[in-house]
Design a protein around this motif. Sequence first.
Motif, PDB file in Angstrom:
ATOM      1  N   SER A  29       0.796  -1.221   0.000  1.00 12.70           N
ATOM      2  CA  SER A  29       0.000   0.000   0.000  1.00 12.70           C
ATOM      3  C   SER A  29       0.833   1.278   0.000  1.00 12.70           C
ATOM      4  CB  SER A  29      -0.925   0.007   1.215  1.00 12.70           C
ATOM      5  OG  SER A  29      -1.706  -1.169   1.235  1.00 12.70           O
ATOM      6  N   LYS A  53      -8.186   4.114   1.872  1.00  9.42           N
ATOM      7  CA  LYS A  53      -8.063   4.103   0.409  1.00  9.42           C
ATOM      8  C   LYS A  53      -6.716   3.545  -0.016  1.00  9.42           C
ATOM      9  CE  LYS A  53      -8.918   5.379  -3.938  1.00  9.42           C
ATOM     10  NZ  LYS A  53      -8.488   4.298  -4.805  1.00  9.42           N
ATOM     11  N   LYS A  54      -5.637   3.957   0.636  1.00  9.29           N
ATOM     12  CA  LYS A  54      -4.307   3.447   0.292  1.00  9.29           C
ATOM     13  C   LYS A  54      -4.216   1.940   0.521  1.00  9.29           C
ATOM     14  CE  LYS A  54      -1.695   7.680   1.105  1.00  9.29           C
ATOM     15  NZ  LYS A  54      -0.681   8.341   1.959  1.00  9.29           N
ATOM     16  N   CYS A  56      -6.717  -0.164   0.517  1.00 16.90           N
ATOM     17  CA  CYS A  56      -7.543  -0.789  -0.525  1.00 16.90           C
ATOM     18  C   CYS A  56      -6.797  -0.838  -1.855  1.00 16.90           C
ATOM     19  CB  CYS A  56      -8.861  -0.042  -0.688  1.00 16.90           C
ATOM     20  SG  CYS A  56     -10.031  -0.304   0.657  1.00 16.90           S
ATOM     21  N   ASP A  57      -6.096   0.250  -2.190  1.00 16.12           N
ATOM     22  CA  ASP A  57      -5.295   0.266  -3.421  1.00 16.12           C
ATOM     23  C   ASP A  57      -4.252  -0.845  -3.391  1.00 16.12           C
ATOM     24  OD1 ASP A  57      -6.729   2.477  -4.305  1.00 16.12           O
ATOM     25  OD2 ASP A  57      -5.127   3.914  -3.873  1.00 16.12           O
ATOM     26  N   GLY A  58      -3.606  -1.024  -2.248  1.00 13.91           N
ATOM     27  CA  GLY A  58      -2.609  -2.077  -2.112  1.00 13.91           C
ATOM     28  C   GLY A  58      -3.199  -3.467  -2.280  1.00 13.91           C
ATOM     29  N   GLU A  60      -5.772  -3.959  -4.138  1.00 17.86           N
ATOM     30  CA  GLU A  60      -6.409  -3.900  -5.456  1.00 17.86           C
ATOM     31  C   GLU A  60      -7.917  -4.124  -5.376  1.00 17.86           C
ATOM     32  OE1 GLU A  60      -4.167  -6.527  -8.025  1.00 17.86           O
ATOM     33  OE2 GLU A  60      -2.494  -5.109  -8.101  1.00 17.86           O
ATOM     34  N   SER A  62     -11.689  -1.738  -4.614  1.00 17.11           N
ATOM     35  CA  SER A  62     -12.246  -0.387  -4.533  1.00 17.11           C
ATOM     36  C   SER A  62     -12.791  -0.138  -3.129  1.00 17.11           C
ATOM     37  CB  SER A  62     -13.373  -0.219  -5.554  1.00 17.11           C
ATOM     38  OG  SER A  62     -14.494  -0.996  -5.169  1.00 17.11           O
TER      39      SER A  62
END
Length: 80
Positions: A29, A53-54, A56-58, A60, A62
């Motif tokens: 992340s 959010k970070k 979740c991005d890590g 992959e 939403s």
Amino acid sequence: MSVKDAVVKRFHGLCLERGIKFNELATLSGVTPSTVYSLMDDRRRDVSVITIKKLCDGLEISLGDFFSAPEFDSLDQEIK
């Protein structure tokens, strides 16, 4: 269950599903391990949407996928 508890439970479950440790989640992340461990700490009550959010991005996923989980369906009232 509070929002903070639900967030912690959700990230814990996602890490278990994927077989990763909190340190690995931090690396994926782009945040420090202390950020992840701080989020998981029961004594800390605040949760940053940016941090969620970070993470979740890590992973992959939403934010919609993150919050579309049973943990968030019956939360306690936050206004006391």
